[in-house]
Write an enzyme that holds these catalytic residues in place. Sequence first.
Site, PDB file in Angstrom:
ATOM      1  CD  GLU A 101      -8.804   0.865   8.391  1.00 34.15           C
ATOM      2  OE1 GLU A 101      -8.995  -0.125   8.758  1.00 34.15           O
ATOM      3  OE2 GLU A 101      -8.385   1.913   8.347  1.00 34.15           O
ATOM      4  CG  HIS A 119      -5.986  -2.689   9.227  1.00 27.06           C
ATOM      5  ND1 HIS A 119      -6.425  -1.758  10.422  1.00 27.06           N
ATOM      6  CD2 HIS A 119      -5.028  -2.640   8.679  1.00 27.06           C
ATOM      7  CE1 HIS A 119      -5.049  -1.307  10.662  1.00 27.06           C
ATOM      8  NE2 HIS A 119      -4.435  -1.870   9.727  1.00 27.06           N
ATOM      9  CG  ASP A 128      -0.301  -0.728   2.493  1.00 25.12           C
ATOM     10  OD1 ASP A 128       1.025  -0.396   2.904  1.00 25.12           O
ATOM     11  OD2 ASP A 128      -0.929  -1.170   3.194  1.00 25.12           O
ATOM     12  CG  ASP A 130      -8.984  -2.166  12.563  1.00 24.35           C
ATOM     13  OD1 ASP A 130      -8.238  -2.548  12.070  1.00 24.35           O
ATOM     14  OD2 ASP A 130      -9.402  -1.008  12.298  1.00 24.35           O
TER      15      ASP A 130
END
Length: 259
Positions: A141, A136, A65, A134
Site C-alpha cells: 500500500e 499499490h 500475495d 492508489d
Amino acid sequence: MQVVIAPAEELARTAADAVEELLARRPDAVLGLATGSSPLGLYDELVRRHERGLSFARVRAFSLDEYVGLPAGHPQSYRSVLTREVVARLDLPADALHVPDGTADDLPAAAAAYEAAIADAGGVDLQVLGIGTDGHLAFNEPGSSLASRTRVKTLTAQTRHDNARFFDDDPDAVPRHVLTQGIGTILAARHLVLLATGRAKAEAVHQMVEGAVSALWPATALQLHPHVSVLVDEAAAARLQLAGYYREAWAGRPDGWGL
C-alpha cells in the site's frame, strides 16, 4: 520501461507471447502470478495456447500475495483463485504453485519461508503484475518501503472497497491483513509484465510511468527495474503525457523484438 497501448485482447496476446517465448528458452521457468481482474485475459490466452501444445509441466509458479485468516479452500483465497484460473486449466502441477501461508500461526516466519522458497527456486523469471487505483503493487500500500520483502501488511479502506466485488460487494468481508511479496521482492524478478485496463487505473498508470519515484505511489519503484513491460488499454493510458512516443516506440521496434 516499455509501454504498450492497445486493446485488452491484444495486450493479453502480447503478454502471452512473452510467456511462450520464455518457456521456449526455459521450459522449467519460474513464473510469478497475480490475481484480480487484470491478468484474466492473459490466463485465458495461455489456456488457448496450452490447448495448441504449450506445456507448463515443468514450470514453477509463485503467487504475489495471500489474504490472512481465510480458511483453507475459501473460494476467494488466492490459492483457490489461482488453482481455479490457472492450475486447473493448464498442465501446471498442483504442487508447483506456491502461495504464502495466510493461515500460519507465525506469520513472520511464513513470510520468511516464502522468501526462501523463491530464492531456492532461483528467483522469478517473469512476474505478472496489476496495479491498484492508489498505485499499490501486490498489496504494498502507499507508504510501503521500496526495499521491502515478503511480510504482513494491513489493507487500506480503499483497497478493501476495491476488492469487495469479490466478496459479495461487502468491504467488511474483505480480510484486513495479507501476506504479500514486498517491493524489493518484486524488483528481484528478471522481467516484470504489468497489465492495466480501464479509466480507473489511469492516474496510477501515469504516476507509475511518468511520476517521481515515491512510496506514495509504490508502483513507481518499477522505474528502477531494467526490464519492465507496461501493457495498458486506451482508457488506462488516458493520463500518459508521452503516449504518442510510447506508441511510436512500440510500432518502430526492431523486427522480431517483443517485450
